[in-house]
Each structure stands twice: as structure tokens, then as C-alpha cells.
Design a protein around this motif. Structure first.
Motif, PDB file in Angstrom:
ATOM      1  N   GLN A 105      -1.285 -52.081 -77.653  1.00 56.90           N
ATOM      2  CA  GLN A 105      -0.493 -53.039 -78.328  1.00 56.90           C
ATOM      3  C   GLN A 105       0.853 -52.634 -78.904  1.00 56.90           C
ATOM      4  N   GLU A 106       1.030 -51.217 -79.015  1.00 51.25           N
ATOM      5  CA  GLU A 106       2.197 -50.676 -79.581  1.00 51.25           C
ATOM      6  C   GLU A 106       3.132 -50.425 -78.392  1.00 51.25           C
ATOM      7  N   LEU A 107       2.603 -50.069 -77.125  1.00 47.77           N
ATOM      8  CA  LEU A 107       3.257 -50.110 -75.987  1.00 47.77           C
ATOM      9  C   LEU A 107       4.081 -51.538 -75.562  1.00 47.77           C
ATOM     10  N   VAL A 108       3.233 -52.596 -75.521  1.00 50.67           N
ATOM     11  CA  VAL A 108       3.812 -53.830 -75.189  1.00 50.67           C
ATOM     12  C   VAL A 108       4.955 -54.028 -75.947  1.00 50.67           C
ATOM     13  N   ALA A 109       4.872 -53.723 -77.264  1.00 45.78           N
ATOM     14  CA  ALA A 109       5.986 -54.114 -78.292  1.00 45.78           C
ATOM     15  C   ALA A 109       7.264 -53.271 -78.088  1.00 45.78           C
ATOM     16  N   LEU A 110       7.253 -52.334 -77.358  1.00 49.62           N
ATOM     17  CA  LEU A 110       8.595 -51.573 -76.998  1.00 49.62           C
ATOM     18  C   LEU A 110       9.427 -52.191 -76.042  1.00 49.62           C
ATOM     19  N   GLY A 111      10.548 -52.089 -76.350  1.00 48.44           N
ATOM     20  CA  GLY A 111      11.751 -52.566 -75.545  1.00 48.44           C
ATOM     21  C   GLY A 111      11.846 -51.694 -74.188  1.00 48.44           C
ATOM     22  N   LYS A 112      12.551 -52.110 -73.176  1.00 48.95           N
ATOM     23  CA  LYS A 112      12.682 -51.571 -71.950  1.00 48.95           C
ATOM     24  C   LYS A 112      13.139 -49.843 -71.850  1.00 48.95           C
ATOM     25  N   GLU A 113      14.175 -49.603 -72.800  1.00 53.29           N
ATOM     26  CA  GLU A 113      14.829 -48.305 -72.718  1.00 53.29           C
ATOM     27  C   GLU A 113      13.562 -47.423 -73.403  1.00 53.29           C
ATOM     28  N   ARG A 114      13.049 -47.797 -74.345  1.00 55.59           N
ATOM     29  CA  ARG A 114      11.700 -46.927 -74.938  1.00 55.59           C
ATOM     30  C   ARG A 114      10.593 -46.692 -74.099  1.00 55.59           C
ATOM     31  N   LEU A 115      10.363 -47.882 -73.346  1.00 54.71           N
ATOM     32  CA  LEU A 115       8.892 -48.018 -72.645  1.00 54.71           C
ATOM     33  C   LEU A 115       9.266 -47.020 -71.471  1.00 54.71           C
ATOM     34  N   ALA A 116      10.676 -46.990 -70.947  1.00 54.80           N
ATOM     35  CA  ALA A 116      10.771 -45.918 -69.847  1.00 54.80           C
ATOM     36  C   ALA A 116      10.785 -44.668 -70.426  1.00 54.80           C
ATOM     37  N   LYS A 117      10.908 -44.098 -71.325  1.00 52.28           N
ATOM     38  CA  LYS A 117      10.674 -42.562 -71.922  1.00 52.28           C
ATOM     39  C   LYS A 117       9.305 -42.455 -72.125  1.00 52.28           C
ATOM     40  N   VAL A 118       8.260 -43.326 -72.207  1.00 53.05           N
ATOM     41  CA  VAL A 118       6.940 -42.899 -72.371  1.00 53.05           C
ATOM     42  C   VAL A 118       6.297 -42.511 -71.242  1.00 53.05           C
ATOM     43  N   PRO A 119       5.749 -41.402 -71.144  1.00 54.42           N
ATOM     44  CA  PRO A 119       4.934 -40.734 -70.150  1.00 54.42           C
ATOM     45  C   PRO A 119       3.824 -41.658 -69.853  1.00 54.42           C
ATOM     46  N   MET A 120       3.542 -42.268 -68.545  1.00 49.43           N
ATOM     47  CA  MET A 120       2.516 -42.916 -68.280  1.00 49.43           C
ATOM     48  C   MET A 120       2.383 -43.104 -66.728  1.00 49.43           C
ATOM     49  N   ASP A 121       1.275 -43.542 -66.245  1.00 45.99           N
ATOM     50  CA  ASP A 121       1.132 -43.679 -64.775  1.00 45.99           C
ATOM     51  C   ASP A 121       1.722 -45.009 -64.504  1.00 45.99           C
ATOM     52  N   GLU A 122       1.955 -45.102 -63.344  1.00 48.26           N
ATOM     53  CA  GLU A 122       2.869 -46.504 -62.826  1.00 48.26           C
ATOM     54  C   GLU A 122       1.920 -47.818 -62.936  1.00 48.26           C
ATOM     55  N   ASP A 123       0.491 -47.726 -62.792  1.00 49.14           N
ATOM     56  CA  ASP A 123      -0.254 -48.675 -63.006  1.00 49.14           C
ATOM     57  C   ASP A 123      -0.293 -49.229 -64.321  1.00 49.14           C
ATOM     58  N   LEU A 124      -0.292 -48.281 -65.263  1.00 49.52           N
ATOM     59  CA  LEU A 124      -0.278 -48.932 -66.631  1.00 49.52           C
ATOM     60  C   LEU A 124       1.271 -49.308 -67.207  1.00 49.52           C
ATOM     61  N   ARG A 125       2.087 -48.812 -66.483  1.00 50.94           N
ATOM     62  CA  ARG A 125       3.638 -49.108 -66.901  1.00 50.94           C
ATOM     63  C   ARG A 125       3.749 -50.572 -66.280  1.00 50.94           C
ATOM     64  N   ASP A 126       3.033 -50.795 -65.131  1.00 49.24           N
ATOM     65  CA  ASP A 126       3.294 -52.462 -64.488  1.00 49.24           C
ATOM     66  C   ASP A 126       2.433 -53.282 -65.285  1.00 49.24           C
ATOM     67  N   ALA A 127       1.472 -52.786 -65.650  1.00 49.22           N
ATOM     68  CA  ALA A 127       0.604 -53.624 -66.658  1.00 49.22           C
ATOM     69  C   ALA A 127       1.221 -54.330 -67.934  1.00 49.22           C
ATOM     70  N   VAL A 128       1.841 -53.055 -68.542  1.00 48.77           N
ATOM     71  CA  VAL A 128       2.781 -53.388 -69.646  1.00 48.77           C
ATOM     72  C   VAL A 128       4.088 -54.260 -69.682  1.00 48.77           C
ATOM     73  N   LYS A 129       4.717 -54.213 -68.285  1.00 45.33           N
ATOM     74  CA  LYS A 129       5.728 -54.929 -68.007  1.00 45.33           C
ATOM     75  C   LYS A 129       5.274 -56.457 -67.600  1.00 45.33           C
ATOM     76  N   ASP A 130       4.103 -56.323 -67.037  1.00 47.87           N
ATOM     77  CA  ASP A 130       3.477 -57.878 -66.698  1.00 47.87           C
ATOM     78  C   ASP A 130       3.306 -58.378 -67.929  1.00 47.87           C
ATOM     79  N   TYR A 131       2.678 -57.839 -69.049  1.00 47.34           N
ATOM     80  CA  TYR A 131       2.302 -58.370 -70.219  1.00 47.34           C
ATOM     81  C   TYR A 131       3.599 -58.935 -70.934  1.00 47.34           C
ATOM     82  N   GLN A 132       4.738 -58.105 -70.880  1.00 49.74           N
ATOM     83  CA  GLN A 132       5.852 -58.753 -71.337  1.00 49.74           C
ATOM     84  C   GLN A 132       6.417 -59.988 -70.756  1.00 49.74           C
ATOM     85  N   ARG A 133       6.279 -60.021 -69.602  1.00 54.94           N
ATOM     86  CA  ARG A 133       6.728 -61.186 -68.771  1.00 54.94           C
ATOM     87  C   ARG A 133       5.912 -62.557 -69.011  1.00 54.94           C
TER      88      ARG A 133
END
Length: 186
Positions: A32-60
């Protein structure tokens, strides 16, 4: 006696259902905290690509139901990820913003104190020996005039900018850089 042994074996099998549920909820909260982040901060969080894509999808997603399902998916993905680096990054964001907010309030208070009392220049000179006191004095005077004449607070803002640069230790760097460039042209 066999019943007692069975009960003891059951305890050794791992975490209880309640502990698993709490851990799952903690991961969902982290998601929940991850999906609330803006693009710049999200890019700085260490995570695998599947999780990053899932968070970006949620935001869309526009739909509440789609977001709810995506958040559950993010929670499932997070079960296979070490949450410690993600938690550390999120905590750092919170800490940095708290420190920045405190710094901003301190500078605003210093600016107000300077406008109210010119003797504050002495405190600034002691704290920052390289400060251009004449420039601060002129900006202080202009800020007072702007307020009296209901003009836009240009000098007021410039005063804050200079105080921030003094605090950061970057005051005068832009001037030196411009001077270096002018020297190169000759």
C-alpha cells in the motif's frame, strides 16, 4: 501420550496461522505504501521488475475493484521478496522529508527573525562567516518595503533562498561558476 507428542510436533512445524496472517497483512501494508509513491521515489526503491511493474499497473488502473485485485497481487508478489530493503527505503523517505520539513521551518523562522530585527545579521555572520551581509541587509529592507506596499514578495523569497544556500553551504557557488565562465570567454 502419543497425543502429547503429536501436539509437540505441531508446534515445531513453523509459524501459527495468526502469525502468517499478520505477516501477510504487513506485506500488504508495505505494498500500500509502495503504490502511494510518486515515480521518482518509486524508482529509488530496490525491488524486482515484476513487483515494480505490478505497482506501476496499480497506479494506472482507474477502477476501485481493479486496484483492489492488483493490491492483492502485489501482496502475493511480496511474499517472494525480502521486504527489509523496501522498508528501509520507505523509512528513509519519511525521515528525509521530516528532516527537510524541520529545516524549512528553521529557515522560515530565521527569515522572520531577520526581518523583525536587523541584529539577527550578527547571528548569521557568526554561523556563516562567508555570508554577504550587505546583500542580506538590502534584501531585508526590500522585503519590508514589499510588505508595506503590498507588492509581490520577491525579496522575501530571495532572502529565504540565500539563507537556505548558507545553511547548505552552497552560497556563492553559482556566482563563482558564472565568474569562471566569464573568465573562460576572455
Amino acid at each position: 501420550m502419543a497425543h502429547y507428542k503429536y501436539h509437540q510436533d505441531e508446534e515445531d512445524t513453523g509459524p501459527s496461522k495468526s502469525e502468517l496472517k499478520r505477516a501477510s497483512h504487513a506485506l500488504q501494508d508495505l505494498g500500500q505504501e509502495l503504490v502511494a509513491l510518486g515515480k521518482e521515489r518509486l524508482a529509488k526503491v530496490p525491488m524486482d521488475e515484476d513487483l515494480r511493474d505490478a505497482v506501476k499497473d496499480y497506479q494506472r488502473f482507474p477502477s476501485h475493484e481493479a486496484k483492489r485485485r492488483q493490491l492483492q497481487y502485489i501482496g502475493r508478489l511480496m511474499r517472494n521478496v525480502d521486504p527489509a530493503p523496501i522498508r528501509a527505503a520507505l523509512d528513509a523517505f519519511k525521515g528525509v522529508s521530516a528532516v527537510e520539513t524541520a529545516k524549512m521551518h528553521r529557515l522560515e523562522n530565521l527569515r522572520t527573525k531577520l526581518i523583525e530585527d536587523e541584529k539577527t545579521l550578527h547571528d548569521i555572520a557568526v554561523a556563516h562567516p562567508g555570508a554577504d551581509l550587505q546583500q542580506l541587509r538590502v534584501l531585508r529592507r526590500n522585503a519590508i518595503k514589499e510588505k508595506e506596499q503590498n507588492k509581490p514578495p520577491r525579496a522575501y523569497r530571495e532572502l529565504f533562498r540565500i539563507l537556505r544556500e548558507l545553511e547548505d553551504g552552497t552560497a556563492g557557488e553559482a556566482d563563482e561558476h558564472e565568474h569562471d565562465e566569464a573568465g573562460d570567454e576572455e
